[in-house]
Design a protein around this motif. Structure first.
Motif, PDB file in Angstrom:
ATOM      1  N   SER A 101      28.556  58.142  51.755  1.00 33.01           N
ATOM      2  CA  SER A 101      29.290  57.579  50.155  1.00 33.01           C
ATOM      3  C   SER A 101      29.183  55.943  50.327  1.00 33.01           C
ATOM      4  N   VAL A 102      29.441  55.835  51.721  1.00 36.32           N
ATOM      5  CA  VAL A 102      29.607  54.341  52.297  1.00 36.32           C
ATOM      6  C   VAL A 102      29.036  53.352  51.688  1.00 36.32           C
ATOM      7  N   PHE A 103      26.950  54.255  52.373  1.00 36.59           N
ATOM      8  CA  PHE A 103      26.333  53.821  51.218  1.00 36.59           C
ATOM      9  C   PHE A 103      25.513  53.621  50.633  1.00 36.59           C
ATOM     10  N   ASP A 104      25.776  54.759  49.734  1.00 41.98           N
ATOM     11  CA  ASP A 104      25.253  54.706  48.696  1.00 41.98           C
ATOM     12  C   ASP A 104      26.237  53.968  47.361  1.00 41.98           C
ATOM     13  N   ALA A 105      27.563  53.865  48.228  1.00 45.17           N
ATOM     14  CA  ALA A 105      28.554  52.634  47.439  1.00 45.17           C
ATOM     15  C   ALA A 105      27.492  51.101  47.850  1.00 45.17           C
ATOM     16  N   ALA A 106      27.417  51.123  48.837  1.00 45.06           N
ATOM     17  CA  ALA A 106      26.438  49.513  48.898  1.00 45.06           C
ATOM     18  C   ALA A 106      25.169  49.499  48.520  1.00 45.06           C
ATOM     19  N   LEU A 107      24.688  50.617  47.946  1.00 41.15           N
ATOM     20  CA  LEU A 107      22.961  50.426  47.357  1.00 41.15           C
ATOM     21  C   LEU A 107      23.303  50.663  45.782  1.00 41.15           C
ATOM     22  N   HIS A 108      23.918  50.991  45.083  1.00 41.21           N
ATOM     23  CA  HIS A 108      24.444  50.412  44.125  1.00 41.21           C
ATOM     24  C   HIS A 108      25.275  49.048  43.421  1.00 41.21           C
ATOM     25  N   ALA A 109      26.116  48.745  44.294  1.00 40.63           N
ATOM     26  CA  ALA A 109      26.358  47.327  44.192  1.00 40.63           C
ATOM     27  C   ALA A 109      25.295  46.720  44.335  1.00 40.63           C
ATOM     28  N   LEU A 110      24.553  46.781  45.372  1.00 44.60           N
ATOM     29  CA  LEU A 110      23.775  46.401  45.439  1.00 44.60           C
ATOM     30  C   LEU A 110      22.173  45.660  44.059  1.00 44.60           C
ATOM     31  N   GLY A 111      23.158  46.866  43.122  1.00 42.78           N
ATOM     32  CA  GLY A 111      22.099  47.406  41.920  1.00 42.78           C
ATOM     33  C   GLY A 111      22.404  45.862  40.979  1.00 42.78           C
ATOM     34  N   HIS A 112      23.662  45.086  41.290  1.00 40.33           N
ATOM     35  CA  HIS A 112      24.402  44.522  40.250  1.00 40.33           C
ATOM     36  C   HIS A 112      24.331  42.403  41.008  1.00 40.33           C
ATOM     37  N   VAL A 113      23.619  42.251  42.061  1.00 37.45           N
ATOM     38  CA  VAL A 113      23.146  40.965  42.991  1.00 37.45           C
ATOM     39  C   VAL A 113      22.255  40.184  41.944  1.00 37.45           C
ATOM     40  N   ASP A 114      22.940  39.380  42.112  1.00 38.66           N
ATOM     41  CA  ASP A 114      21.524  38.892  40.788  1.00 38.66           C
ATOM     42  C   ASP A 114      20.094  39.153  41.319  1.00 38.66           C
TER      43      ASP A 114
END
Length: 134
Positions: A101-114
């Motif tokens: 779940s932490v890994f998935d959240a990190a990958l999701h957040a990376l989708g919002h990085v410029d």
């Protein structure tokens, strides 16, 4: 304690060291950029990328990319396959549900990085333009 963290319903991390290893792997910008690129690949055959395309898309040297990929592999976040002299990498989802779940959240957040769309586009162009050298 919030309802999402009630001990009776929430899975437990089997070993805290696994979570520590994940956070350490996520604590570097280059490793995060690599994960963002790899997370955009399709699952299954073809869902891997050569180190030569990774370092080209990130604008880092091949030894730097390889060092960070080795760290991610040691952390269990990527798998490698050798093809001649080149290594091909793919994401591996952690088995522990809390760590996943932490890994998935990190990958999701990376989708919002410029820089993520730019890095992914460069990786796609590099992979399409030239197969790994023999």
């Amino acid at each position: 304690m919030s309802t999402c963290c009630t001990p009776l319903r929430t899975p437990r991390v089997k070993h805290a060291a696994t979570l520590v290893s994940l956070y350490q792997a996520l604590a570097d910008e280059t490793r995060l950029r690599i994960l963002a690129i790899l997370s955009d690949l399709p699952d299954g055959p073809g869902g891997e990328l050569c180190v030569c395309h990774i370092h080209a898309s990130l604008g880092v040297s091949q030894p730097t990319a390889s060092r960070h990929l080795a760290y991610l592999r040691k952390s269990g976040l990527v798998e490698a396959r050798r093809d001649g002299v080149w290594m091909h990498y793919r994401l591996v989802r952690p088995e522990d549900p809390v760590v996943a779940s932490v890994f998935d959240a990190a990958l999701h957040a990376l989708g919002h990085v410029d820089s993520t769309p730019r890095d992914r586009a460069r990786a796609a162009r590099a992979a399409q333009a030239a197969p790994p050298p023999a």
